[in-house]
Structures are given as structure tokens and as C-alpha cells.
Design an enzyme around this catalytic site. Structure first.
Site, PDB file in Angstrom:
ATOM      1  N   ASP A 152       9.342   1.301  11.686  1.00 37.56           N
ATOM      2  CA  ASP A 152       8.330   0.298  12.101  1.00 37.56           C
ATOM      3  C   ASP A 152       8.060   0.388  13.600  1.00 37.56           C
ATOM      4  O   ASP A 152       6.909   0.353  14.047  1.00 37.56           O
ATOM      5  CB  ASP A 152       8.844  -1.126  11.832  1.00 37.56           C
ATOM      6  N   GLY A 194      -3.060  -4.204  12.095  1.00 33.43           N
ATOM      7  CA  GLY A 194      -1.804  -3.497  11.853  1.00 33.43           C
ATOM      8  C   GLY A 194      -1.910  -2.244  10.997  1.00 33.43           C
ATOM      9  O   GLY A 194      -0.879  -1.676  10.616  1.00 33.43           O
ATOM     10  N   THR A 241      10.784  -3.749   2.676  1.00 30.09           N
ATOM     11  CA  THR A 241       9.938  -4.716   3.365  1.00 30.09           C
ATOM     12  C   THR A 241      10.563  -6.106   3.267  1.00 30.09           C
ATOM     13  O   THR A 241      11.674  -6.263   2.773  1.00 30.09           O
ATOM     14  CB  THR A 241       8.481  -4.624   2.848  1.00 30.09           C
ATOM     15  N   GLY A 256       5.549 -14.625  18.557  1.00 33.76           N
ATOM     16  CA  GLY A 256       6.428 -14.483  17.404  1.00 33.76           C
ATOM     17  C   GLY A 256       7.740 -13.823  17.780  1.00 33.76           C
ATOM     18  O   GLY A 256       7.807 -13.075  18.768  1.00 33.76           O
ATOM     19  N   ALA A 257       8.780 -14.136  16.991  1.00 33.68           N
ATOM     20  CA  ALA A 257      10.120 -13.621  17.313  1.00 33.68           C
ATOM     21  C   ALA A 257      10.914 -13.326  16.041  1.00 33.68           C
ATOM     22  O   ALA A 257      12.129 -13.484  16.010  1.00 33.68           O
ATOM     23  CB  ALA A 257      10.858 -14.651  18.170  1.00 33.68           C
ATOM     24  N   GLY A 258      10.231 -12.874  14.989  1.00 32.14           N
ATOM     25  CA  GLY A 258      10.910 -12.561  13.728  1.00 32.14           C
ATOM     26  C   GLY A 258      11.462 -11.139  13.723  1.00 32.14           C
ATOM     27  O   GLY A 258      11.640 -10.506  14.770  1.00 32.14           O
ATOM     28  N   LYS A 282       0.819  -1.202   0.000  1.00 31.47           N
ATOM     29  CA  LYS A 282       0.000   0.000   0.000  1.00 31.47           C
ATOM     30  C   LYS A 282       0.863   1.266   0.000  1.00 31.47           C
ATOM     31  O   LYS A 282       0.359   2.379  -0.141  1.00 31.47           O
ATOM     32  CB  LYS A 282      -0.823  -0.003   1.311  1.00 31.47           C
ATOM     33  N   SER A 283       2.174   1.087   0.194  1.00 30.77           N
ATOM     34  CA  SER A 283       3.043   2.256   0.370  1.00 30.77           C
ATOM     35  C   SER A 283       3.017   3.241  -0.808  1.00 30.77           C
ATOM     36  O   SER A 283       2.970   4.456  -0.566  1.00 30.77           O
ATOM     37  CB  SER A 283       4.478   1.812   0.660  1.00 30.77           C
ATOM     38  N   LYS A 290      15.208  -6.301   5.234  1.00 31.58           N
ATOM     39  CA  LYS A 290      15.514  -5.252   6.227  1.00 31.58           C
ATOM     40  C   LYS A 290      16.935  -5.357   6.784  1.00 31.58           C
ATOM     41  O   LYS A 290      17.526  -4.347   7.154  1.00 31.58           O
ATOM     42  CB  LYS A 290      14.470  -5.257   7.351  1.00 31.58           C
TER      43      LYS A 290
HETATM   44  P1  NDP Z   1       9.620 -13.017   9.925  1.00 32.41           P
HETATM   45  O1  NDP Z   1       9.606 -13.917   8.745  1.00 32.41           O
HETATM   46  O2  NDP Z   1      10.890 -12.327  10.306  1.00 32.41           O
HETATM   47  O3  NDP Z   1       9.116 -13.842  11.239  1.00 32.41           O
HETATM   48  C1  NDP Z   1       7.970 -14.661  11.192  1.00 32.41           C
HETATM   49  C2  NDP Z   1       7.567 -15.090  12.604  1.00 32.41           C
HETATM   50  O4  NDP Z   1       6.287 -15.721  12.496  1.00 32.41           O
HETATM   51  C3  NDP Z   1       8.493 -16.092  13.259  1.00 32.41           C
HETATM   52  O5  NDP Z   1       8.492 -15.879  14.656  1.00 32.41           O
HETATM   53  C4  NDP Z   1       7.837 -17.448  12.904  1.00 32.41           C
HETATM   54  O6  NDP Z   1       8.129 -18.483  13.823  1.00 32.41           O
HETATM   55  C5  NDP Z   1       6.377 -17.063  13.041  1.00 32.41           C
HETATM   56  N1  NDP Z   1       5.445 -17.886  12.287  1.00 32.41           N
HETATM   57  C6  NDP Z   1       5.268 -17.927  10.942  1.00 32.41           C
HETATM   58  N2  NDP Z   1       4.256 -18.755  10.624  1.00 32.41           N
HETATM   59  C7  NDP Z   1       3.780 -19.265  11.787  1.00 32.41           C
HETATM   60  C8  NDP Z   1       2.735 -20.180  12.117  1.00 32.41           C
HETATM   61  N3  NDP Z   1       1.968 -20.750  11.170  1.00 32.41           N
HETATM   62  N4  NDP Z   1       2.497 -20.451  13.422  1.00 32.41           N
HETATM   63  C9  NDP Z   1       3.248 -19.878  14.394  1.00 32.41           C
HETATM   64  N5  NDP Z   1       4.266 -19.000  14.140  1.00 32.41           N
HETATM   65  C10 NDP Z   1       4.532 -18.695  12.849  1.00 32.41           C
HETATM   66  O7  NDP Z   1       8.445 -11.963   9.652  1.00 32.41           O
HETATM   67  P2  NDP Z   1       8.346 -10.443  10.134  1.00 32.41           P
HETATM   68  O8  NDP Z   1       8.670 -10.344  11.574  1.00 32.41           O
HETATM   69  O9  NDP Z   1       9.090  -9.569   9.187  1.00 32.41           O
HETATM   70  O10 NDP Z   1       6.783 -10.140   9.905  1.00 32.41           O
HETATM   71  C11 NDP Z   1       5.810 -10.649  10.788  1.00 32.41           C
HETATM   72  C12 NDP Z   1       4.446 -10.071  10.439  1.00 32.41           C
HETATM   73  O11 NDP Z   1       4.449  -8.657  10.652  1.00 32.41           O
HETATM   74  C13 NDP Z   1       4.036 -10.280   8.969  1.00 32.41           C
HETATM   75  O12 NDP Z   1       2.720 -10.771   8.965  1.00 32.41           O
HETATM   76  C14 NDP Z   1       4.097  -8.875   8.365  1.00 32.41           C
HETATM   77  O13 NDP Z   1       3.136  -8.705   7.348  1.00 32.41           O
HETATM   78  C15 NDP Z   1       3.755  -8.020   9.599  1.00 32.41           C
HETATM   79  N6  NDP Z   1       4.231  -6.606   9.506  1.00 32.41           N
HETATM   80  C16 NDP Z   1       3.327  -5.587   9.603  1.00 32.41           C
HETATM   81  C17 NDP Z   1       3.742  -4.256   9.543  1.00 32.41           C
HETATM   82  C18 NDP Z   1       2.736  -3.150   9.630  1.00 32.41           C
HETATM   83  O14 NDP Z   1       3.090  -2.000   9.338  1.00 32.41           O
HETATM   84  N7  NDP Z   1       1.513  -3.391  10.047  1.00 32.41           N
HETATM   85  C19 NDP Z   1       5.157  -3.891   9.390  1.00 32.41           C
HETATM   86  C20 NDP Z   1       6.041  -5.039   9.329  1.00 32.41           C
HETATM   87  C21 NDP Z   1       5.576  -6.352   9.376  1.00 32.41           C
HETATM   88  P3  NDP Z   1       9.442 -19.440  13.627  1.00 32.41           P
HETATM   89  O15 NDP Z   1      10.613 -18.701  14.226  1.00 32.41           O
HETATM   90  O16 NDP Z   1       9.095 -20.659  14.389  1.00 32.41           O
HETATM   91  O17 NDP Z   1       9.597 -19.669  12.159  1.00 32.41           O
END
Ligand code: NDP
Length: 265
Positions: free
Chosen positions: A101, A230, A61, A122-124, A17-18, A65
Site C-alpha cells: 500500500d 485513490g 484488506t 485521518g490516522a487509521g 477490484k483486485s 491487515k
Molecule cells: P481505518 O478504519 O483504519 O481508519 C479510519 C480513519 O477514518 C480513522 O482515522 C477515523 O477516525 C476516520 N474516520 C472515519 N469516518 C470518519 C468521519 N465520518 N469523519 C472523520 N473521520 C472519519 O481505515 P483505513 O485506514 O484502513 O482506510 C481508510 C481509507 O483508505 C478507506 O476509505 C479505504 O477504502 C482507503 N484505502 C484505499 C486504498 C487504495 O488502494 N486506494 C488502500 C487502502 C485503503 P477515528 O480515529 O476518529 O475513528
């Protein structure tokens, strides 16, 4: 002044959407800028692509990053701390990197009052910057993740961390889904039995996913909890990026007035 060019780099990027958010704001504020999407496949080529295209600024995105962080000549102190950059601006031939962010997320959750403990599901990469800013602001942040690997970094930085197997539930004021579970499927971010322990005692539940009601938010609503997706995080990170792009020519409120319109289209 010549027209300045901006873009979002990502893979995938078609859904973003940016461009709409920034172009509406350029037009509304009378800034001679143009913002587009760029599908960047190889993150290592980020800097060369930026310079070859003659861009003034970009947003970054998933999944670039960290590459963006490495591409910068000068890093804002917070971006340096979290190791992730989602906004780059060129000034005098140098690339300046920022993370918008996390401040966007902080502002988005500020409507929830009397919040002390926050459970992150979550821990991404997004959890990395947003948990850091909450900790800096004095919140107690606990992380629960599907697998162990990504939790190590958080543990080293003093966070309490759990996997589904060793989780011991307490009362959390805010429960936040920062996983991508529910983005393109109907999965929950944690097993239902865990969510049934943590949602009922929470004051509110938040999802960083936008544009749809995720199974997590549906479940939270079934417990009559206040919820939020979000969209505001996306809006606020965009406003702060726009401030950097336009060298702080406009106030937050002026930009918000136009950028918000992208969400009504
Ligand atoms: P990453 O790929 O870095 O991390 C993904 C995380 O989700 C990990 O902790 C992973 O666990 C977990 N995960 C993925 N699928 C599953 C599942 N089915 N069940 C349980 N845990 C799951 O992603 P990001 O951190 O970059 O992004 C995360 C979310 O944030 C996305 O949906 C993105 O769209 C959203 N976002 C929104 C923004 C906004 O402005 N609103 C800005 C930035 C991001 P594991 O370590 O076990 O793989």
C-alpha cells in the site's frame, strides 16, 4: 507448473477490484494463475484458511491487515516497521509478508512536485503505513484526526498530531484524505471551517478513496485545486503485489500494461 491460486481476504470484500486486476494480468502475461475473493470473518483464522485453501498468495484488506502481520513467518523490513501486511506469499511452506500500500501511495503522489509539508486527514491503518513511508522519504507529515485515540501511536513515533479541537492551521503543500469519510456517505473528513483554512493554500489535494468523487475532492475542485483519487494507489499496490506473487518474472511496466485495463472496464 500447476495453476497457482490467489485471493483477496477481507470483510467486506465483494466490492474488490483486485480479482479483475490480477486475472487480467495473469491472462495477458501468460501466467497460469487464478485470483478470487474470500470473505474472511475471523481474522485469527487467516493462516489456517490460507493453508487449507492451498493458496500461493493473498492480498488482505480491511479489517485484517494486523492479523495478516501476525500470521507471517517472515516479514519484509518495511512491513515489520509499520505493523501492517497487505500481501502474503507462500514459499517453501512459509508465509512471507509485505506492505505494498505504502509504496503504491508514494508512487501515486509522485506527480505532485515541490511538496514538502503534507497534512493527513485521518490516522487509521492506511495512514500508518503511508505516513511512515513519506516521513522516511523526507516529507514533513502532520496528522489531523477526529478523535485522540489513534493519534497516540503517531505521537510516539515523532509526528505532529492534532484533533479538530486543538488544530492550528499552517500552510500545507498537499492535503490528503486517508479517512473513510465519503466512502459510503457524503461526509467530509474534517469540519468545513478547517477544510476552508487548509485547502486554499495547498498545491494539491488527494483522496485514497477510489471509484467516486468524494465530498472532499468536490470541495478541493471548487477551489480549482489539482486533485487525485485513490485509483493509482490501488493500481500501483496491485502491481507490486503481482511482482511478489510471480517471483519478479515480469517488469513493473509489463504488469502495468495489463493491470490498467481493469480500470477501463
Ligand atoms: P481505518 O478504519 O483504519 O481508519 C479510519 C480513519 O477514518 C480513522 O482515522 C477515523 O477516525 C476516520 N474516520 C472515519 N469516518 C470518519 C468521519 N465520518 N469523519 C472523520 N473521520 C472519519 O481505515 P483505513 O485506514 O484502513 O482506510 C481508510 C481509507 O483508505 C478507506 O476509505 C479505504 O477504502 C482507503 N484505502 C484505499 C486504498 C487504495 O488502494 N486506494 C488502500 C487502502 C485503503 P477515528 O480515529 O476518529 O475513528
Amino acid at each position: 507448473m500447476n495453476r497457482e491460486l490467489f485471493a483477496i481476504f477481507g470483510n467486506p470484500v465483494s466490492h474488490s477490484k483486485s480479482p479483475l486486476m490480477h486475472n487480467i494480468s495473469f491472462q495477458g502475461l501468460g501466467f497460469d494463475g487464478c485470483y478470487t475473493k474470500y470473505l474472511l470473518q475471523d481474522g485469527k483464522k487467516l493462516k489456517k484458511t490460507f493453508l487449507d485453501l492451498g493458496l500461493k498468495g493473498i492480498n488482505i484488506t480491511v479489517p485484517h491487515k494486523e492479523h495478516a502481520y501476525n500470521a507471517c513467518d517472515i516479514l519484509d523490513p518495511f512491513a515489520r516497521k509499520v505493523g501492517a501486511v497487505n500481501t502474503i506469499v507462500e514459499k517453501d511452506g512459509k508465509l512471507y509478508g509485505y506492505n505494498t500500500d505504502a509504496p503504491g501511495f508514494l508512487k501515486a503522489i509522485s506527480e505532485f512536485k515541490d511538496i514538502n509539508t503534507v497534512l493527513f486527514l485521518g490516522a487509521g491503518g492506511t495512514a500508518q503505513s503511508t505516513s511512515k513511508i513519506l516521513k522516511d522519504e523526507g516529507y514533513e507529515v502532520i496528522l489531523l484526526n477526529r478523535s485522540k485515540g489513534r493519534l497516540e501511536k503517531f505521537k510516539e513515533n515523532g509526528f505532529e498530531t492534532y484533533t479538530f479541537e486543538n488544530f492550528i492551521s499552517k500552510k500545507y503543500d498537499l492535503v490528503i484524505n486517508v479517512t473513510s469519510a465519503g466512502l459510503e456517505d457524503d461526509s467530509l473528513p474534517a469540519p468545513l471551517e478547517i477544510l476552508k483554512q487548509v485547502i486554499p493554500t495547498a498545491k494539491a489535494c488527494v483522496d485514497v478513496i477510489y471509484g467516486k468523487e468524494t465530498p472532499f475532492l468536490k470541495l478541493a475542485k471548487s477551489y480549482a485545486k489539482p486533485t487525485k483519487d485513490g485509483s493509482d494507489m490501488l493500481l500501483y499496490q496491485g502491481i507490486t503485489a503481482f511482482e511478489h506473487f510471480t517471483a519478479h518474472l515480469y517488469t513493473f511496466e509489463e504488469i502495468e500494461h495489463y493491470m490498467k485495463k481493469a480500470f477501463a472496464l
